[in-house]
Write a protein that holds these residues in place. Structure first.
Motif, mmCIF file in Angstrom:
data_model
loop_
_atom_site.group_PDB
_atom_site.id
_atom_site.type_symbol
_atom_site.label_atom_id
_atom_site.label_comp_id
_atom_site.label_asym_id
_atom_site.label_seq_id
_atom_site.Cartn_x
_atom_site.Cartn_y
_atom_site.Cartn_z
ATOM 1 N N THR A 45 0.803 -0.991 0.170
ATOM 2 C CA THR A 45 -0.213 -0.181 -0.346
ATOM 3 C C THR A 45 0.804 1.157 -0.175
ATOM 4 O O THR A 45 0.448 2.027 -0.799
ATOM 5 C CB THR A 45 -0.869 -0.108 1.685
ATOM 6 O OG1 THR A 45 -1.801 -1.158 1.065
ATOM 7 C CG2 THR A 45 -1.517 1.187 1.407
ATOM 8 N N GLY B 172 2.709 1.510 -3.106
ATOM 9 C CA GLY B 172 1.678 1.717 -4.124
ATOM 10 C C GLY B 172 1.313 3.691 -4.545
ATOM 11 O O GLY B 172 1.070 4.629 -4.840
ATOM 12 N N MET B 173 1.296 4.705 -3.246
ATOM 13 C CA MET B 173 0.951 5.643 -2.163
ATOM 14 C C MET B 173 2.198 6.108 -3.120
ATOM 15 O O MET B 173 1.343 7.502 -3.710
ATOM 16 C CB MET B 173 0.131 5.696 -0.908
ATOM 17 C CG MET B 173 -0.565 4.840 -0.656
ATOM 18 S SD MET B 173 -2.479 5.638 -1.896
ATOM 19 C CE MET B 173 -2.573 6.966 -0.959
ATOM 20 N N TYR C 162 3.743 5.694 -5.459
ATOM 21 C CA TYR C 162 3.675 5.894 -6.584
ATOM 22 C C TYR C 162 2.588 6.485 -7.598
ATOM 23 O O TYR C 162 2.976 7.490 -8.414
ATOM 24 C CB TYR C 162 4.017 4.602 -7.791
ATOM 25 C CG TYR C 162 4.031 4.201 -9.101
ATOM 26 C CD1 TYR C 162 4.856 4.269 -10.224
ATOM 27 C CD2 TYR C 162 2.460 3.990 -10.091
ATOM 28 C CE1 TYR C 162 4.877 3.938 -11.071
ATOM 29 C CE2 TYR C 162 2.762 3.960 -11.522
ATOM 30 C CZ TYR C 162 3.910 4.063 -11.785
ATOM 31 O OH TYR C 162 3.665 4.070 -13.071
ATOM 32 N N LEU C 163 1.687 6.579 -6.934
ATOM 33 C CA LEU C 163 0.935 7.441 -7.512
ATOM 34 C C LEU C 163 0.574 8.843 -6.694
ATOM 35 O O LEU C 163 -0.458 9.595 -8.180
ATOM 36 C CB LEU C 163 -0.816 6.275 -6.862
ATOM 37 C CG LEU C 163 -1.272 5.101 -7.562
ATOM 38 C CD1 LEU C 163 -2.399 4.380 -6.636
ATOM 39 C CD2 LEU C 163 -1.184 5.225 -9.347
ATOM 40 N N LEU C 164 0.997 9.356 -5.878
ATOM 41 C CA LEU C 164 0.823 10.950 -5.219
ATOM 42 C C LEU C 164 1.933 11.077 -5.870
ATOM 43 O O LEU C 164 2.438 12.319 -6.351
ATOM 44 C CB LEU C 164 0.594 10.356 -4.283
ATOM 45 C CG LEU C 164 -0.931 10.100 -4.032
ATOM 46 C CD1 LEU C 164 -1.638 9.782 -1.906
ATOM 47 C CD2 LEU C 164 -1.871 10.276 -4.516
ATOM 48 N N TYR D 9 4.762 10.239 -6.748
ATOM 49 C CA TYR D 9 5.834 10.390 -8.172
ATOM 50 C C TYR D 9 5.663 11.291 -9.043
ATOM 51 O O TYR D 9 6.222 11.856 -9.857
ATOM 52 C CB TYR D 9 5.922 8.633 -8.958
ATOM 53 C CG TYR D 9 6.677 8.603 -10.865
ATOM 54 C CD1 TYR D 9 7.536 8.588 -10.773
ATOM 55 C CD2 TYR D 9 5.643 8.526 -11.160
ATOM 56 C CE1 TYR D 9 8.271 8.988 -11.891
ATOM 57 C CE2 TYR D 9 6.324 8.697 -13.045
ATOM 58 C CZ TYR D 9 7.848 8.625 -12.837
ATOM 59 O OH TYR D 9 7.706 8.768 -14.438
ATOM 60 N N PRO D 10 3.996 11.049 -9.558
ATOM 61 C CA PRO D 10 3.291 12.376 -9.979
ATOM 62 C C PRO D 10 3.263 13.921 -9.828
ATOM 63 O O PRO D 10 4.350 14.454 -10.220
ATOM 64 C CB PRO D 10 1.958 12.323 -9.956
ATOM 65 C CG PRO D 10 1.925 10.399 -9.608
ATOM 66 C CD PRO D 10 2.785 10.484 -9.025
ATOM 67 N N ARG E 49 7.016 14.356 -10.781
ATOM 68 C CA ARG E 49 7.405 14.630 -12.300
ATOM 69 C C ARG E 49 6.700 16.190 -12.240
ATOM 70 O O ARG E 49 6.952 16.748 -13.434
ATOM 71 C CB ARG E 49 6.054 13.707 -12.774
ATOM 72 C CG ARG E 49 6.521 13.288 -14.621
ATOM 73 C CD ARG E 49 7.644 13.338 -14.656
ATOM 74 N NE ARG E 49 8.373 12.807 -16.494
ATOM 75 C CZ ARG E 49 8.988 13.645 -16.733
ATOM 76 N NH1 ARG E 49 10.411 13.333 -16.857
ATOM 77 N NH2 ARG E 49 9.210 12.943 -18.706
#
Length: 342
Positions: free
Chosen positions: A60, A63-64, A66-68, A70-71, A74
């Motif tokens: 978890t 995943g968080m 990577y989804l929060l 990292y964007p 970027r």
């Protein structure tokens, strides 16, 4: 010999520990948690059983991230580069520092969008909190059957998907087939016959405000009703015996008791309203003109229409910083008031 030992033990003063020396070759028991190693860090190793909670939470957390995270990272990187359609395809973006932010902050149109965003947020939040508080107070005074019916309706309205709710409002205010125009025309307002709501800026802005309020009131009302249910009834009975009116009871008893939950809901509504995008993009696409363009819509328009992904990323980061600044000021004032109350 046993009799002599018992008498010697009796002669020892009470409370004085015996100073018996350990036998040669015997080892003292190690303190708990020290482990078998000689260094100070050997006893702090995680046992296999203690590592299981971290292993279960790890997917978890990853995943968080990577989804929060990292964007966000970027977006920060793109906002500091010259990133357009050519750089998107070839990947040879050039670092330009804060030039995109300078271009954005010196644009007069950007500050018009900022003012419109704060106006949109203020109108929505005030209406949401006012209506949610009134609905919560009404639910508290209803009977069991009425309370169940109202709470069920609020849950159903809250559970409706955003796209479905937006489509319903589009059909309600449709210029030719909308029930709003049909009802107003039937009541004698002939000027609303085939009235194009989405072609006028103030009308489209008002419809979006109604849509956001309609979607947000159920959550706020249910949460505030849960807070009202925790207020002791003895306080209300004492106030009524003293002859206090309803307004005084709310100001002196109800609101101070539910104030932490009220402020929490207020902060959540500020966040959700500030970043409203889907409803505006689906209903008006920021139009007519730019009458319904707020910061999230402006960022997408800049990135997609003008293919300036660097300016769009900079606008997104400015939006995040503004929202964070508003919340920091709000919580700072809240903590200061709480400290004065204590």
């Amino acid at each position: 010999m046993s009799i002599i030992r018992e008498r010697a033990a009796i002669r020892l003063p009470l409370g004085r520990p015996s100073r018996r020396q350990p036998r040669r070759g015997a080892q003292r028991p190690a303190p708990p948690g020290s482990g078998s190693g000689s260094g100070p860090g050997h006893g702090r190793r995680l046992r296999p059983g203690r590592a299981w909670p971290y292993l279960l939470v790890a997917p978890t957390v990853l995943g968080m991230l990577y989804l929060l995270v990292y964007p966000l990272a970027r977006t920060v990187l793109i906002s500091l580069q010259d990133f357009r359609l050519r750089q998107l395809i070839r990947g040879d973006a050039r670092f330009v520092g804060l030039r995109n932010y300078e271009t954005l902050l010196t644009d007069g149109h950007f500050w018009q969008v900022v003012r419109r965003t704060f106006l949109f947020m203020a109108v929505d939040v005030v209406l949401i909190m006012l209506l949610a508080t009134l609905v919560a107070l009404v639910i508290e005074r209803l009977g069991r059957l009425g309370r169940t019916a109202v709470l069920g309706a609020l849950v159903l309205a809250w559970a409706m998907p955003v796209i479905a709710a937006t489509t319903v409002f589009q059909w309600l205010f449709h210029s030719e087939f909308g029930i709003v125009n049909h009802t107003l025309t039937g009541l004698g307002f002939d000027s609303f016959d085939r009235y194009p709501w989405f072609a006028h800026g103030p009308a489209a802005f008002t419809i979006l405000v109604l849509l956001i309020v309609w979607q947000s009131v159920p959550f706020a009302a249910i949460t505030l009703y849960s807070a009202l249910a925790t207020v002791p009834s003895e306080l209300y009975e004492s106030a009524r015996i003293d002859g206090a009116p309803a307004g005084r009871i709310f100001r002196s008893i109800t609101f101070p008791m539910i104030r932490p939950i009220f402020m929490l809901v207020l902060s959540l509504e500020v966040i959700w309203t500030f970043k409203a995008f889907v409803q505006i993009w689906l209903m008006t696409n920021g139009g007519p003109g730019d009458a319904t363009t707020i910061l999230p819509v402006y960022a997408v328009q800049t990135a997609l229409s003008s293919q300036r992904y660097d300016l769009g990323s900079a606008a997104s980061m400015v939006t995040v910083l503004m929202m964070a600044a508003v919340l920091v000021l709000y919580f700072r004032q809240l903590f200061r008031q709480e400290g004065e109350a204590l």
